[in-house]
Scaffold this motif. Sequence first.
Motif, PDB file in Angstrom:
ATOM      1  N   GLU A  53      32.468 -99.541 -23.953  1.00  0.00           N
ATOM      2  CA  GLU A  53      31.950 -99.495 -25.134  1.00  0.00           C
ATOM      3  C   GLU A  53      30.647-100.317 -25.565  1.00  0.00           C
ATOM      4  N   SER A  54      29.819-100.175 -26.459  1.00  0.00           N
ATOM      5  CA  SER A  54      28.663-100.760 -26.682  1.00  0.00           C
ATOM      6  C   SER A  54      28.679-101.548 -28.016  1.00  0.00           C
ATOM      7  N   ALA A  55      29.730-101.100 -28.949  1.00  0.00           N
ATOM      8  CA  ALA A  55      30.035-101.860 -29.959  1.00  0.00           C
ATOM      9  C   ALA A  55      31.588-102.028 -30.125  1.00  0.00           C
ATOM     10  N   PRO A  56      31.857-103.224 -30.190  1.00  0.00           N
ATOM     11  CA  PRO A  56      33.599-103.393 -30.266  1.00  0.00           C
ATOM     12  C   PRO A  56      34.166-102.411 -31.220  1.00  0.00           C
ATOM     13  N   SER A  57      35.247-101.811 -30.763  1.00  0.00           N
ATOM     14  CA  SER A  57      35.866-100.867 -31.800  1.00  0.00           C
ATOM     15  C   SER A  57      37.364-100.963 -31.532  1.00  0.00           C
ATOM     16  N   THR A  58      38.120-100.364 -32.446  1.00  0.00           N
ATOM     17  CA  THR A  58      39.431-100.605 -32.357  1.00  0.00           C
ATOM     18  C   THR A  58      39.989 -99.858 -31.039  1.00  0.00           C
ATOM     19  N   THR A  59      39.376 -98.848 -30.870  1.00  0.00           N
ATOM     20  CA  THR A  59      39.656 -98.232 -29.531  1.00  0.00           C
ATOM     21  C   THR A  59      39.444 -98.881 -28.468  1.00  0.00           C
ATOM     22  N   GLY A  60      38.601 -99.936 -27.980  1.00  0.00           N
ATOM     23  CA  GLY A  60      38.269-100.874 -27.173  1.00  0.00           C
ATOM     24  C   GLY A  60      39.616-101.919 -27.249  1.00  0.00           C
ATOM     25  N   ALA A  61      39.935-102.160 -28.320  1.00  0.00           N
ATOM     26  CA  ALA A  61      41.086-103.140 -28.549  1.00  0.00           C
ATOM     27  C   ALA A  61      42.395-102.445 -27.952  1.00  0.00           C
ATOM     28  N   LYS A  62      42.432-101.196 -27.873  1.00  0.00           N
ATOM     29  CA  LYS A  62      43.706-100.687 -27.293  1.00  0.00           C
ATOM     30  C   LYS A  62      43.611-100.367 -25.812  1.00  0.00           C
ATOM     31  N   ALA A  63      42.205-100.730 -25.313  1.00  0.00           N
ATOM     32  CA  ALA A  63      42.172-100.082 -23.879  1.00  0.00           C
ATOM     33  C   ALA A  63      42.904-101.050 -23.012  1.00  0.00           C
ATOM     34  N   ASP A  64      43.208-100.430 -21.859  1.00  0.00           N
ATOM     35  CA  ASP A  64      43.700-101.465 -20.675  1.00  0.00           C
ATOM     36  C   ASP A  64      42.715-101.914 -20.006  1.00  0.00           C
ATOM     37  N   HIS A  65      41.545-101.352 -19.965  1.00  0.00           N
ATOM     38  CA  HIS A  65      40.448-102.056 -19.306  1.00  0.00           C
ATOM     39  C   HIS A  65      39.399-101.671 -19.915  1.00  0.00           C
ATOM     40  N   ARG A  66      38.797-102.841 -20.564  1.00  0.00           N
ATOM     41  CA  ARG A  66      37.333-102.523 -21.459  1.00  0.00           C
ATOM     42  C   ARG A  66      36.655-103.342 -20.851  1.00  0.00           C
ATOM     43  N   ILE A  67      35.314-102.634 -20.968  1.00  0.00           N
ATOM     44  CA  ILE A  67      34.134-103.165 -20.556  1.00  0.00           C
ATOM     45  C   ILE A  67      33.085-103.055 -21.500  1.00  0.00           C
ATOM     46  N   PRO A  68      32.496-104.338 -22.050  1.00  0.00           N
ATOM     47  CA  PRO A  68      31.351-104.241 -23.000  1.00  0.00           C
ATOM     48  C   PRO A  68      30.084-103.854 -22.162  1.00  0.00           C
ATOM     49  N   ALA A  69      29.277-102.813 -22.799  1.00  0.00           N
ATOM     50  CA  ALA A  69      28.307-102.478 -22.012  1.00  0.00           C
ATOM     51  C   ALA A  69      26.973-101.975 -23.126  1.00  0.00           C
ATOM     52  N   LEU A  70      25.928-102.512 -22.734  1.00  0.00           N
ATOM     53  CA  LEU A  70      24.790-101.856 -23.597  1.00  0.00           C
ATOM     54  C   LEU A  70      24.820-100.327 -23.613  1.00  0.00           C
ATOM     55  N   ASN A  71      24.318 -99.959 -24.929  1.00  0.00           N
ATOM     56  CA  ASN A  71      24.287 -98.410 -25.111  1.00  0.00           C
ATOM     57  C   ASN A  71      23.692 -97.790 -23.935  1.00  0.00           C
ATOM     58  N   ALA A  72      22.523 -98.396 -23.559  1.00  0.00           N
ATOM     59  CA  ALA A  72      21.863 -97.828 -22.345  1.00  0.00           C
ATOM     60  C   ALA A  72      22.641 -97.755 -21.104  1.00  0.00           C
ATOM     61  N   GLU A  73      23.338 -98.654 -21.005  1.00  0.00           N
ATOM     62  CA  GLU A  73      24.054 -99.160 -19.613  1.00  0.00           C
ATOM     63  C   GLU A  73      25.188 -97.836 -19.579  1.00  0.00           C
ATOM     64  N   ILE A  74      25.695 -97.397 -20.938  1.00  0.00           N
ATOM     65  CA  ILE A  74      26.760 -96.524 -20.859  1.00  0.00           C
ATOM     66  C   ILE A  74      26.486 -95.292 -19.995  1.00  0.00           C
ATOM     67  N   GLU A  75      25.390 -94.750 -20.278  1.00  0.00           N
ATOM     68  CA  GLU A  75      24.608 -93.624 -19.390  1.00  0.00           C
ATOM     69  C   GLU A  75      24.699 -93.899 -17.896  1.00  0.00           C
ATOM     70  N   LYS A  76      24.371 -95.205 -17.341  1.00  0.00           N
ATOM     71  CA  LYS A  76      24.331 -95.443 -16.033  1.00  0.00           C
ATOM     72  C   LYS A  76      25.668 -95.512 -15.563  1.00  0.00           C
ATOM     73  N   ILE A  77      26.405 -96.082 -16.220  1.00  0.00           N
ATOM     74  CA  ILE A  77      28.138 -96.029 -16.112  1.00  0.00           C
ATOM     75  C   ILE A  77      28.458 -94.613 -15.735  1.00  0.00           C
ATOM     76  N   ALA A  78      28.204 -93.962 -16.620  1.00  0.00           N
ATOM     77  CA  ALA A  78      28.632 -92.400 -16.675  1.00  0.00           C
ATOM     78  C   ALA A  78      28.285 -91.697 -15.456  1.00  0.00           C
ATOM     79  N   ARG A  79      26.773 -91.877 -15.028  1.00  0.00           N
ATOM     80  CA  ARG A  79      26.270 -91.388 -13.718  1.00  0.00           C
ATOM     81  C   ARG A  79      27.089 -91.902 -12.612  1.00  0.00           C
ATOM     82  N   ALA A  80      27.236 -93.394 -12.772  1.00  0.00           N
ATOM     83  CA  ALA A  80      27.742 -93.949 -11.378  1.00  0.00           C
ATOM     84  C   ALA A  80      29.234 -93.260 -11.256  1.00  0.00           C
ATOM     85  N   LEU A  81      30.109 -93.195 -12.235  1.00  0.00           N
ATOM     86  CA  LEU A  81      31.367 -92.663 -12.432  1.00  0.00           C
ATOM     87  C   LEU A  81      31.426 -91.246 -11.991  1.00  0.00           C
TER      88      LEU A  81
END
Lengths: 1039, 463, 179
Positions: A311-339
């Motif tokens: 996630e690009s902005a800390p959220s309560t969803t991230g708080a509940k994650a088992d594995h949370r990774i902070p990423a710039l909004n721009a990186e999210i798309e890269k992460i999506a691609r890689a995944l």
Amino acid sequence: MSNNSDSQSSLIPASEIKPATMELEAVRSKLADAKGPKYWRTLEELVDQQAFGDLLEREFPRHASEWIDPVSRRSFLKLAGASLALAGLTGCTKQPLEQILPYVRQPEELIPGRPIYYATAMPFNGHALPLLVETHEFRPTKVEGNPQHQASLGSTDLFAQASILNMYDPDRSIAVTYKGEPRPWGEFLGSIRGRVQYHKSNQGAGLRFLTGAVASPTLGSQMRAVLQLFPQAKWHRWEPIHRDSIRQGSKAAFGNYYDPIYKFAAADVVVSLDADFLSGSWFPGFLSYSRDFMSRRKDPKAGMNRLYVAESAPSTTGAKADHRIPALNAEIEKIARALAAKVGVGSAGGEQLSAEQQKWINAAAADLAKSKGRCLVVPGVFQSATVFALAQAMNAALGNVGQTVNYIDPVEIDPVEHTQSIRELADDLRSGKVQTLVVMGGNPVFDAPADVQFGDALEKFAANEQNQLIQLHIYRNDTTDFATWHVPEAHYLESWGDVRSYDGTVSIIQPMIAPLFDGRTAGEIIAIFIDQATTPGHDLVQAYWRSQHSGDDFEAWWRRALHDGFIGNTAFPARQVKANAAVPPAQTAHVAGQQGEFVEVIFRPDPTIFDGGFVNNAWLQETPKPLSRTTWDNVAFISPAMAARYGFLRLEQKTIEQSDRAKNVNADHQSDAENVIEINVGGRKVKAAMWPQPGQPDNAVTLFMGYGQKRTGRVGSGYGYDAYSIRPSGSQYAGFGAVQATNEHWSIAVQQGHFTMDDRAPVRSSNLEEFEKEPNFAREEPEPARDESLYPDFRDKGWYQQHAWAMAIDLNSCIGCQACTVACYAENNISVVGKEQVQRGREMLWLRIDSYYEGDPANPTMYFQPVPCMQCENAPCEPVCPVGATLHSTEGLNDMVYNRCVGTRYCSNNCPYKVRRFNFFLFADYETPIRKLGRNPDVTVRSRGVMEKCTYCVQRINAARITAEKEDRRVRDGEVKTACQQSCPTEAIYFGDMNDPNSKVAKWKKNQRNYSLLADVNTRPRTTYIASVKNPNPEFEKA
Amino acid sequence: MAPQVQDEIDVLPPKGVRPPILGPGQTLRTVTDRIGGVVLTKHTPVFWLLIVAVAVAITGILNTAIGYLLMKGTGIWGINIPVGWGFAIVNFVWWIGIGHAGTLISAILLLFKQSWRTSINRFAEAMTIFAVMQAGLFPLVHTGRPWLAAYWLFPYPNSMGVWPQFRSPLIWDVFAVSTYFTVSFLFWGIGLIPDFATLRDQAKTLTVRRIYGMLAMGWRGSARHWNRYETAYMLLAGLATPLVLSVHSVVSLDFAVSVVPGWHTTFFPPYFVAGAIFSGFAMVLILAIPFRYLYGMQDYITLRHLQNCAKVMLATGLIVAYSYLLEMFIGWYSNDKYELAMVHNRLFGPYSKYYYTLIFCNIITPQSLWFNKVRSSPALLFLVSCVVQCGMWLERFVIVVMSLQRDYLPTSWGMYWFTKWDVMTLLGTMGFFTLLFFLFIRFMPAISIFEIRALLPQAKVKE
Amino acid sequence: MTTAQPIYGMMAEFDNPTDLVHAAEAAYAAGYRKMDAYSPYPLEEAAEAIGSHHNRVPLVCLIGAMLGMIGGYALQYWVSAINYPINSGGKPFHSWPAFIPVTFECAILGASLATVFGMLALNGLPQPYHPVFNVPRFTQASTEKFFLCIESQDPRFSPAETRRFLEAQHPHEVSEVPY
């Protein structure tokens, strides 16, 4: 006069209440007669005429009034409200003329003092929040979720809870105005009819409608009718918190608009690509999604699900994650691609990602691959269309379609891409193509994208005398300045209508009360254009459904629909859609280059006042925003590391402890004087108070929208900054900009100074592996045994035998959404104290949600812990009270006797949990009549100098006990629900009778994860906690 | 008045010789005239008028502060959640502490036959009463609803059938403080009767004679009366001694009974009592030194008295210092995480600077009293006493605020900032106290005449 | 010299306590009982000399203390355990340790009040009028002079006799005390 009519409402049995039409007429004429703006135009003016001027003078010492201010602020409201009373009260005791159907019994049987529940729904951001509304003598007092409705399952979010306060808001628009002058409805009708005739003649050329996202079939059909009648007319849509990316994404993926429906209950592995589906209703289906998701986390042994969040902005969803990774909004798309590449969709574009991100991707990919058909990839609504397309492509590739995700026709009627729609309108306004603009709801001047410059477009439009802007809104807002005609809008609790929830199910909106200020619904305005001006809202809605309904049992069918709060089988069927394999090209252009001194600027709706519509809602203003715990202002999140780089922090923060200490000299500040930073996006600048937020990705600043409106009520004015003013249409949820430090400061009211647990472990947590090894991890320090006390146990004296009320709070399920806090405000008539008092540490909320951070500030583990009164059996607060104003009931409640309390505050000093709240001033508003209407008649309104605290909603317990006694039986389990429990989306709060071995709460108390907070103080709290267990991927490190 | 007198009195006697309790050349007559003269003289000294004027003005501030408090609510002060008690309780404990020296001097020193007490006990008792009056103000006005607290705290039968909750230390306070006030008042009052008789007989005008006559209740110095009088006086002393020790112990229980780390300690009672005597004697000096200068009473309040007070301060000061150490030690020794955190907060917390100031005022400064030079210099003693007074106020601030400010759950830790209203109230009580005290000096014999007489050599019966 | 109307007694004035005490002793030896000595400060010897040894103030004090103590505890017990018992933080209704401070204070209060008012009562104070004040120089009794007054109530009293007896004690002056 107002007071009389108010007392009437409570004293006279409903049967004797005459329809108040007469008074209403009187009021209308009054409003019309009163000449000039003086009488009512703005409340400031009105009140300046009266005592308010001297009231401010009387506030003698200047610096004292700095923080006594909220009191004057309230007195202001009192005066203001008093002036509105005559417009308001007459309507209140009157049941709508049309027959509306109660949830449990007929209104004819109304027994004064006995609440009646009606089913209805709240339209929110283009979908429905299904509700049950508690009414006392036809006055709605409390909102609950509709248990039978899939989109609610009985729970609500904080917006629904607080919406009732908007209805009783004395700052509401109270009359039809023409260029700011009051006019009777008839006159408005006349002038508009002329307009309509004219447009009929020109095919509707120059006729424009602007609404938010519409999910109302009736309104939809009306709009279609209008567009047929006026072929040239156009219908524009604008929601500041729109979901364009989903629209574009689904076009890209499926070639058409579809809404995804997720089945979290069926997913073993959930990968969230910046999707905050556990954070708020702006993610359609939030309530049922969080319920489903948490249903897999109640019992760690029964197949826990696993949540990966990038996630690009800390959220309560991230708080509940088992594995949370902070990423710039721009990186999210890269992460999506890689995944995607890893799960066999497209090919990796050689994105450069950090080691952690790579590891996260590998682990997630592995997990997804392992659980094909039982996993889920969720794209965020604020993410790019590409991310949406990729995610759905992955779901398809993983065989999740039909299993954990379905696609349905959009819930929004005739969906459009809002950005495009508003821009077209703005262009047309400039080029003079528009003659009549009907704005229904919304506040485009304030919240349209900055580069659209809607305000200036409207100025051009308004420059032409012939042009008319007709505004329908519940408040007079920034857009009202351009309105030729302004019509007060009816609150949803006052109106007839219908709305679809996220899955398409239709709910009929039925009014609880006749419009307080003679407001109209959008349907009634549109009706004028199709020559149904005289048709009341009820008939409009009924007529539409009659046309939809086949068969002659319409009446029964209609009654059923009203009674249940929804129309059966109206959920949209799943579409068999095929995601096209072709992965959409990289679309977010700004990703390339543009690094360096640039930082990413992320825009998010404010967690408590949303898009700004709730800015005048005192409950939501004072409700701490999740994670930051700030109130009354919006802040700009930046990472602690970044704050240190800017020299805002005294030391580089390696640990949360340091970040706590570094926040300012003393970490326990309730009032943080925060440095102000200037954010510059494409030349537009705004100054915002920075907030070093653990978990915030580095080089990114998150801005929250909704604050900074020029025209608002007293509650909402003067706080925060206007993020809309720099929000470019090109990148509405994330773009790039520059950040500059200023030497200005802005003080923020925070309700929590420390976010570290120190060594006190108020929150106990473990992970699945550990838990299986050490199931009793939560009980390291067991409660002292009863016989350790010198004093005899009251149980031996026959106490607590009948009922023993107790509460268990499941920390695993709590998503920190604050719904319970607001529900508590609404149920218990809790006063709001204002920013200055919060800064002095005098907030009144009975139920706070403590947030804790652990580990590396860059990506900490976060915990939430709701803390109501613990109702200790050995309550330390009781023996120290010199007048016995707080004492124990035979059912083990720690009772507070308000009228005996003299206010020594000793009890609060001696409360280890600090859950007691004190009325340092006369916080409660005793004067404003309209506020009285919304109060819960079963709960005392506390006076000055009195201590108060959570009572386990004792009024509800007593009501249930009375019923039970009449039926000569025990109170059943689940018969008493506390307000917080009832509102909780994830059923994290269990309340009931400990003595009943079969009660839910008794079972949870036996749970091995159950522990008491500060057990070693031997307070024997009745409220206990279920330790949280996370489910990290055992192979994560190897990945 | 007569500074030149002072000069010859305050010269240090040769080493080893202690200054006398009484100046030379005193007779029954001179004693009566000097002390009674202050009251009976027609002309009121200018400095008195000035001081009283200022005191009245400051008392006005007190009234304003309390008036506004009643109008608005306790919110005008800095208190909040978690720090529910602030200046009000700090001031209360401080004033009560000051109020301890008087009864102690009159009672305990009487029992120990400390003849030097006689010159200072009268105004020390007055000081006690006035200080307790200031103290008593706070527990009342600090409540959220004083108009109810005023009588709900007393056990009286009422229609609601409710009573005070006797497990609460605040109720113990009510009883302890009101008892203490009553007993001190009685003690002071019967002490005054014979002196009123003297004034009655010395009075030059009829009205004055009438007034003091009424106050003297027809006292005629009969041997039988003296006999019972002495017994009663001794008995009262015997009663006041445990009482004075109990009062501050009870006050300390307000804290010790609670669960707040930093409050919940068993050694609070002795610790508080020592502190009380410490500050009490400091206050005696603060009042005695100007008094003897202004009224030239060096013959009656001699260096001997000042030195003895200083010695008592030194002794109690050491006990207080020991208590501070003990507080830290227990915190560490308990090995309880909350206690440890409390210690850490004292030393490094946001308010640590107050703690260190306190150490300076109450531990470092009093050590100067080891030196005879300091003990024999009224000016220095006055200075030291003032510093100690500040220190003792800070001690209560540290205990009340610094403990509440950070208790169990880090999320509910908070800060406390006092407001101008807090300061005005504290200042106001000082003004009120001064006012009462100077009225007392003007209209009542500030030194016990008949007890001084008994000290004179010619007062003894020769065989 | 001798007058017809009855007098309160015969009073001798002395310059110092020693003479007073001696005179008092002599008078006692001479069989005078109804007499009183007056001094500006407590003079134990004088009291002894006129034969006033013990007094009942301590007894009064004890009674006061008892009443205060019992009353105080009884009140708390009745209020907290009988009349309106409340469960306060799981503490027993009769939490005797918590009742001790108030009991103690009540005892002290009772004792003190009893002592002071007992003493005044036994001394017959306040007393607006007393014959001894009719002697002009008696005002000195509260400053520096010492007086011995033999009252006319005494069986052995006879104006002439007593005056002679007193003058034998080399007083500063002897005078009649009229009613």
